[in-house]
Design a protein around this motif. Structure first.
Motif, PDB file in Angstrom:
ATOM      1  N   PRO A 207       2.017  -2.770  -7.536  1.00 30.43           N
ATOM      2  CA  PRO A 207       1.279  -2.851  -6.260  1.00 30.43           C
ATOM      3  C   PRO A 207      -0.220  -2.636  -6.451  1.00 30.43           C
ATOM      4  CG  PRO A 207       3.196  -1.402  -6.081  1.00 30.43           C
ATOM      5  CD  PRO A 207       3.037  -1.711  -7.529  1.00 30.43           C
ATOM      6  N   TYR A 208      -0.601  -2.147  -7.616  1.00 32.35           N
ATOM      7  CA  TYR A 208      -2.015  -1.887  -7.885  1.00 32.35           C
ATOM      8  C   TYR A 208      -2.725  -3.125  -8.408  1.00 32.35           C
ATOM      9  CZ  TYR A 208       0.828   2.191  -7.791  1.00 32.35           C
ATOM     10  OH  TYR A 208       1.792   3.086  -7.417  1.00 32.35           O
ATOM     11  N   GLU A 209      -1.953  -4.191  -8.608  1.00 32.01           N
ATOM     12  CA  GLU A 209      -2.512  -5.437  -9.129  1.00 32.01           C
ATOM     13  C   GLU A 209      -2.432  -6.587  -8.137  1.00 32.01           C
ATOM     14  OE1 GLU A 209      -1.226  -5.574 -13.690  1.00 32.01           O
ATOM     15  OE2 GLU A 209       0.392  -4.932 -12.358  1.00 32.01           O
ATOM     16  N   THR A 210      -1.480  -6.516  -7.201  1.00 31.84           N
ATOM     17  CA  THR A 210      -1.278  -7.653  -6.301  1.00 31.84           C
ATOM     18  C   THR A 210      -0.627  -7.201  -5.001  1.00 31.84           C
ATOM     19  OG1 THR A 210      -0.282  -9.861  -6.107  1.00 31.84           O
ATOM     20  CG2 THR A 210       1.036  -8.197  -7.208  1.00 31.84           C
ATOM     21  N   GLU A 211      -0.851  -7.992  -3.951  1.00 30.39           N
ATOM     22  CA  GLU A 211      -0.127  -7.785  -2.701  1.00 30.39           C
ATOM     23  C   GLU A 211       0.893  -8.900  -2.494  1.00 30.39           C
ATOM     24  OE1 GLU A 211      -3.041  -7.434   0.372  1.00 30.39           O
ATOM     25  OE2 GLU A 211      -3.722  -5.464  -0.319  1.00 30.39           O
ATOM     26  N   ALA A 212       1.033  -9.767  -3.485  1.00 29.33           N
ATOM     27  CA  ALA A 212       1.947 -10.906  -3.366  1.00 29.33           C
ATOM     28  C   ALA A 212       3.386 -10.418  -3.252  1.00 29.33           C
ATOM     29  CB  ALA A 212       1.804 -11.815  -4.583  1.00 29.33           C
ATOM     30  N   THR A 217       4.043 -13.178 -11.223  1.00 35.00           N
ATOM     31  CA  THR A 217       3.114 -14.243 -11.583  1.00 35.00           C
ATOM     32  C   THR A 217       3.722 -15.128 -12.669  1.00 35.00           C
ATOM     33  OG1 THR A 217       0.936 -14.805 -12.435  1.00 35.00           O
ATOM     34  CG2 THR A 217       1.893 -12.756 -13.251  1.00 35.00           C
ATOM     35  N   LEU A 218       3.439 -16.424 -12.547  1.00 36.13           N
ATOM     36  CA  LEU A 218       3.865 -17.386 -13.566  1.00 36.13           C
ATOM     37  C   LEU A 218       2.723 -17.696 -14.524  1.00 36.13           C
ATOM     38  CD1 LEU A 218       5.814 -19.938 -11.302  1.00 36.13           C
ATOM     39  CD2 LEU A 218       6.723 -17.968 -12.555  1.00 36.13           C
ATOM     40  N   ASP A 219       1.575 -17.060 -14.305  1.00 36.00           N
ATOM     41  CA  ASP A 219       0.367 -17.421 -15.046  1.00 36.00           C
ATOM     42  C   ASP A 219       0.227 -16.717 -16.391  1.00 36.00           C
ATOM     43  OD1 ASP A 219      -0.331 -19.072 -12.967  1.00 36.00           O
ATOM     44  OD2 ASP A 219      -1.546 -17.547 -11.959  1.00 36.00           O
ATOM     45  N   GLU A 220       0.971 -15.623 -16.583  1.00 30.25           N
ATOM     46  CA  GLU A 220       0.857 -14.899 -17.856  1.00 30.25           C
ATOM     47  C   GLU A 220       1.631 -15.656 -18.937  1.00 30.25           C
ATOM     48  OE1 GLU A 220      -0.841 -12.077 -18.490  1.00 30.25           O
ATOM     49  OE2 GLU A 220      -1.614 -12.049 -16.431  1.00 30.25           O
ATOM     50  N   PRO A 221       1.136 -15.626 -20.177  1.00 31.00           N
ATOM     51  CA  PRO A 221       1.885 -16.287 -21.258  1.00 31.00           C
ATOM     52  C   PRO A 221       3.175 -15.543 -21.565  1.00 31.00           C
ATOM     53  CG  PRO A 221       0.015 -15.082 -22.142  1.00 31.00           C
ATOM     54  CD  PRO A 221      -0.102 -15.011 -20.645  1.00 31.00           C
ATOM     55  N   PRO A 222       4.162 -16.223 -22.152  1.00 36.52           N
ATOM     56  CA  PRO A 222       5.402 -15.538 -22.523  1.00 36.52           C
ATOM     57  C   PRO A 222       5.158 -14.553 -23.661  1.00 36.52           C
ATOM     58  CG  PRO A 222       5.408 -17.760 -23.419  1.00 36.52           C
ATOM     59  CD  PRO A 222       4.184 -17.654 -22.544  1.00 36.52           C
ATOM     60  N   GLY A 223       5.960 -13.511 -23.690  1.00 38.96           N
ATOM     61  CA  GLY A 223       5.773 -12.492 -24.721  1.00 38.96           C
ATOM     62  C   GLY A 223       7.080 -11.936 -25.235  1.00 38.96           C
TER      63      GLY A 223
END
Ligand SMILES: [Fe+2]
Length: 247
Positions: A207-212, A217-223
């Motif tokens: 919750p400290y990064e997004t209100e979505a 998120t789909l934007d981070e690369p796979p890890g």
């Protein structure tokens, strides 16, 4: 030295995005010097045989690999395609690397998002740890601790006390390793490290990064995670693999 690569939450759905991301991570891991690969659940997105056929090809590397189910998986097709077995009993498995044990328990509840370790799984875990010739990692899909992502905390392991009771009877457990949370994170459980594998298909945010809603998120690369243990010191290294989408 024990080196375990952890992959989690590939959510293979037949579409190109999930397949490509899983392929890129596994291709990368294939080039590493590791003792074993573990896949901590949500292999398939809908639990269909066709998804597991794709997963079976992708998740095969030159390394010994152990896979446990998550809430998106379906035990029947999972067993049939990935394990050449049948039935819908919990999928509980152990892999030995020398005297070290990698113990993967099935925390899924068919048809439910949250997790639970069945009585038969708890008994199996207790006996497996008692019989283990040395130290062990214990892995499962659902996380047993609060991780401060409310969306994920709402569907965590429902009987963490039962797991803590089993772990408390064995001094050979080094860490608990989970998926489900889709975040490269670390916390503690029952006095042990609880290490969370990042989600290959997506990343959960706090919750400290997004209100979505959902906070994904789909934007981070796979890890993936590398868990390295020398018998005394455990270190986990998180890595991302740049995602190159096909055009
Ligand atoms: Fe997942």
């Amino acid at each position: 030295m024990i080196v375990v690569a952890q992959v989690s939450d590939t959510h293979i759905d037949g579409g190109p995005r999930a397949t490509e991301r899983a392929e890129q991570v596994m291709r990368h891991i294939d080039g590493l010097t590791v003792d074993a690969v573990i896949v901590t659940g949500d292999v398939a997105d809908n639990g269909s045989p066709a998804e597991y056929e794709i997963a079976r090809k992708i998740l095969t590397t030159r390394h010994p690999t152990l896979i446990c189910p998550g809430n998106h998986d379906s035990r029947g097709p999972f067993r049939e395609v990935l394990l050449d077995s049948d039935g819908d009993a919990p999928v509980n498995q152990v892999l030995r690397v020398g005297t070290f044990s990698i113990v993967l328990a099935d925390s899924s509840i068919p048809g439910r998002a949250e997790g639970r370790l069945d009585p038969e799984t708890l008994t199996w875990l207790d006996e497996t740890l008692a019989e283990a010739p040395g130290q062990a990692f214990v892995g499962m899909h659902h996380q047993a601790s609060t991780i401060h992502v409310p969306y994920v905390d709402g569907i965590g392991l429902r009987n963490p006390g039962d797991l803590a009771d089993v772990l408390g009877r064995h001094s050979n457990v080094v860490a608990v390793i989970s998926g489900h949370a889709h975040t490269a994170g670390a916390t503690t459980f029952a006095g042990l490290p609880l290490l969370l594998g990042p989600g290959v298909v997506s990343t959960s945010l706090t919750p400290y990064e997004t209100e979505a809603r959902p906070p994904v998120t789909l934007d981070e690369p796979p890890g993936f995670a590398l868990h390295v243990f020398d018998g005394e010191h455990l270190a986990t290294h998180y890595r991302v693999v740049p995602h190159q989408a096909s055009t």
